[in-house]
Design an enzyme around this catalytic site. Structure first.
Site, PDB file in Angstrom:
ATOM      1  N   GLY A   1       0.776  -1.230   0.000  1.00 43.72           N
ATOM      2  CA  GLY A   1       0.000   0.000   0.000  1.00 43.72           C
ATOM      3  C   GLY A   1       0.803   1.274   0.000  1.00 43.72           C
ATOM      4  O   GLY A   1       1.839   1.370   0.643  1.00 43.72           O
TER       5      GLY A   1
ATOM      6  N   LEU B   1       9.943   1.976  -1.071  1.00 36.69           N
ATOM      7  CA  LEU B   1       9.906   2.707  -2.339  1.00 36.69           C
ATOM      8  C   LEU B   1      10.856   3.905  -2.318  1.00 36.69           C
ATOM      9  O   LEU B   1      11.466   4.223  -3.341  1.00 36.69           O
ATOM     10  CB  LEU B   1       8.479   3.129  -2.667  1.00 36.69           C
ATOM     11  CG  LEU B   1       7.611   2.080  -3.390  1.00 36.69           C
ATOM     12  CD1 LEU B   1       8.002   1.938  -4.832  1.00 36.69           C
ATOM     13  CD2 LEU B   1       7.548   0.744  -2.717  1.00 36.69           C
TER      14      LEU B   1
ATOM     15  N   VAL C   1       6.300   0.737   6.029  1.00 30.98           N
ATOM     16  CA  VAL C   1       7.311  -0.115   5.393  1.00 30.98           C
ATOM     17  C   VAL C   1       7.337   0.117   3.886  1.00 30.98           C
ATOM     18  O   VAL C   1       8.406   0.194   3.277  1.00 30.98           O
ATOM     19  CB  VAL C   1       7.088  -1.602   5.736  1.00 30.98           C
ATOM     20  CG1 VAL C   1       8.099  -2.481   5.019  1.00 30.98           C
ATOM     21  CG2 VAL C   1       7.181  -1.824   7.243  1.00 30.98           C
ATOM     22  N   CYS C   2       6.168   0.258   3.281  1.00 26.26           N
ATOM     23  CA  CYS C   2       6.113   0.504   1.831  1.00 26.26           C
ATOM     24  C   CYS C   2       6.792   1.821   1.475  1.00 26.26           C
ATOM     25  O   CYS C   2       7.521   1.905   0.482  1.00 26.26           O
ATOM     26  CB  CYS C   2       4.671   0.509   1.342  1.00 26.26           C
ATOM     27  SG  CYS C   2       3.838  -1.088   1.522  1.00 26.26           S
ATOM     28  N   THR C   3       6.570   2.836   2.274  1.00 29.82           N
ATOM     29  CA  THR C   3       7.202   4.129   2.032  1.00 29.82           C
ATOM     30  C   THR C   3       8.717   4.001   2.130  1.00 29.82           C
ATOM     31  O   THR C   3       9.445   4.490   1.257  1.00 29.82           O
ATOM     32  CB  THR C   3       6.672   5.190   3.017  1.00 29.82           C
ATOM     33  OG1 THR C   3       5.265   5.343   2.797  1.00 29.82           O
ATOM     34  CG2 THR C   3       7.366   6.524   2.832  1.00 29.82           C
TER      35      THR C   3
END
Length: 160
Positions: free
Chosen positions: A48, A58, A53-55
């Site tokens: 998402g 990426l 963690v995704c931030t």
């Protein structure tokens, strides 16, 4: 549910809507796997936009994008959110790689990484210039990801 491809498998064709931030403009278009034939491709599946963690993942890949591209590779981030969400995420974090929208999770399903409750497992796949799977990292829970330096090291083995 389909199984995760094995190293050496040829990955099937797909088409997804996506966008890439270039300066102040978020360019939207369709992305197809076949357009990348002839150079390696990193597919970074993440659950998402704007999650911690995704931030971190990426942003790490965006910060290391020059090194990944110097190995001849393109990097695509893929998640279930729509393009409006991807555009906000890219602008907020200054992400420079294309972010693709797999709202129906059909591509995630073809890679065998969908999961109950969390939607999809965090996974990174490196494809060769001919579309064969060279390397993969699939998490059980999704709290970890390989850093850009690991991806660069794997890409370097393609030309060694």
């Amino acid at each position: 549910m389909p199984h995760t491809p094995k190293i050496g498998d040829t990955v099937g064709e797909f088409r997804l809507p996506g966008g890439r931030l270039d300066g102040e403009t978020f360019h939207r278009r369709e992305y197809t796997l076949c357009e990348q034939r002839g150079k390696p491709l990193v597919l970074a599946f993440y659950p998402g936009d704007d999650t911690p963690v995704c931030t971190a993942q990426l942003c790490s890949y965006s910060d290391g994008l020059a090194d990944l591209q110097s190995a001849g590779a393109a990097v695509w981030g893929i998640s279930p959110q729509g393009l409006d969400s991807h555009e906000r995420f890219a602008r907020d974090r200054n992400l420079r790689m294309p972010l693709l929208s797999d709202e129906g999770r059909t591509v995630a399903q073809s890679f065998g990484i969908t999961a109950p409750l969390i939607g999809l497992r965090r996974a990174v796949f490196i494809l060769t210039a001919t579309g064969r799977l060279h390397w993969k990292h699939v998490t059980a829970v999704g709290a970890t990801y390989p850093p850009a330096t690991t991806l660069s090291a794997q890409l370097a083995t393609l030309t060694a």
